[in-house]
Design a protein around this motif. Structure first.
Motif, PDB file in Angstrom:
ATOM      1  N   ALA A   1       6.784   1.306  15.703  1.00  0.00           N
ATOM      2  CA  ALA A   1       7.589   0.471  16.884  1.00  0.00           C
ATOM      3  C   ALA A   1       7.212  -1.088  16.646  1.00  0.00           C
ATOM      4  O   ALA A   1       7.959  -1.692  17.290  1.00  0.00           O
ATOM      5  N   ALA A   2       6.276  -1.505  15.705  1.00  0.00           N
ATOM      6  CA  ALA A   2       6.181  -2.813  15.527  1.00  0.00           C
ATOM      7  C   ALA A   2       5.733  -3.070  14.165  1.00  0.00           C
ATOM      8  O   ALA A   2       5.341  -1.990  13.461  1.00  0.00           O
TER       9      ALA A   2
ATOM     10  N   GLY B   1      13.807  -8.013  15.653  1.00  0.00           N
ATOM     11  CA  GLY B   1      14.486  -7.965  14.314  1.00  0.00           C
ATOM     12  C   GLY B   1      14.482  -6.620  13.593  1.00  0.00           C
ATOM     13  O   GLY B   1      13.784  -5.752  14.192  1.00  0.00           O
ATOM     14  N   PRO B   2      15.057  -6.338  12.546  1.00  0.00           N
ATOM     15  CA  PRO B   2      15.201  -5.437  11.944  1.00  0.00           C
ATOM     16  C   PRO B   2      13.674  -4.994  11.402  1.00  0.00           C
ATOM     17  O   PRO B   2      13.237  -5.832  10.331  1.00  0.00           O
TER      18      PRO B   2
ATOM     19  N   ALA C   1       3.779   6.812   8.825  1.00  0.00           N
ATOM     20  CA  ALA C   1       4.764   6.075   7.863  1.00  0.00           C
ATOM     21  C   ALA C   1       5.049   4.815   8.989  1.00  0.00           C
ATOM     22  O   ALA C   1       5.202   4.910  10.198  1.00  0.00           O
ATOM     23  N   VAL C   2       4.875   3.538   8.156  1.00  0.00           N
ATOM     24  CA  VAL C   2       4.917   2.597   9.155  1.00  0.00           C
ATOM     25  C   VAL C   2       6.042   1.459   8.398  1.00  0.00           C
ATOM     26  O   VAL C   2       6.682   1.853   7.760  1.00  0.00           O
ATOM     27  N   VAL C   3       6.368   0.520   9.394  1.00  0.00           N
ATOM     28  CA  VAL C   3       7.440  -0.539   8.999  1.00  0.00           C
ATOM     29  C   VAL C   3       7.063  -1.973   8.973  1.00  0.00           C
ATOM     30  O   VAL C   3       5.854  -2.309   9.655  1.00  0.00           O
ATOM     31  N   ALA C   4       8.004  -2.719   8.764  1.00  0.00           N
ATOM     32  CA  ALA C   4       7.401  -4.253   8.514  1.00  0.00           C
ATOM     33  C   ALA C   4       8.727  -4.963   8.878  1.00  0.00           C
ATOM     34  O   ALA C   4       9.875  -4.665   8.642  1.00  0.00           O
ATOM     35  N   CYS C   5       8.538  -6.088   9.469  1.00  0.00           N
ATOM     36  CA  CYS C   5       9.527  -7.131   9.712  1.00  0.00           C
ATOM     37  C   CYS C   5      10.091  -8.022   8.525  1.00  0.00           C
ATOM     38  O   CYS C   5       9.203  -7.925   7.587  1.00  0.00           O
ATOM     39  N   PRO C   6      10.983  -8.656   8.579  1.00  0.00           N
ATOM     40  CA  PRO C   6      11.594  -9.040   7.275  1.00  0.00           C
ATOM     41  C   PRO C   6      10.769 -10.188   6.732  1.00  0.00           C
ATOM     42  O   PRO C   6      10.682 -10.175   5.400  1.00  0.00           O
TER      43      PRO C   6
END
Length: 70
Positions: A29-30, A39-40, A59-64
């Motif tokens: 979520a961040a 942002g995406p 599984a993680v996400v990153a900002c641009p």
């Protein structure tokens, strides 16, 4: 007979318990690097937490800004 490459070293294991900000990062979520929720957000691989004698993968996400930092 095929020659297998040695496995890559595991990423550091994060210790528990964690705060709400860290849980948001682990749940995707961040941004895993800075915690930004706007942002995406794009897939950024996996991080691991300890669970008794094992590990849990997230599984993680990153900002641009941090997509290439991992």
């Amino acid at each position: 007979m095929a020659v297998l490459s040695p496995p890559s070293p595991p990423r550091p294991v994060l210790g528990l318990p964690v705060d709400a900000s860290t849980l948001a990062r682990l749940h995707g979520a961040a941004c895993i690097v800075c915690g930004d929720r706007s942002g995406p957000l794009a897939p950024a691989g996996y991080v691991y937490t300890g669970s008794g004698s094992g590990r849990l993968g997230w599984a993680v996400v990153a900002c641009p800004r941090h997509r290439d930092a991992r």
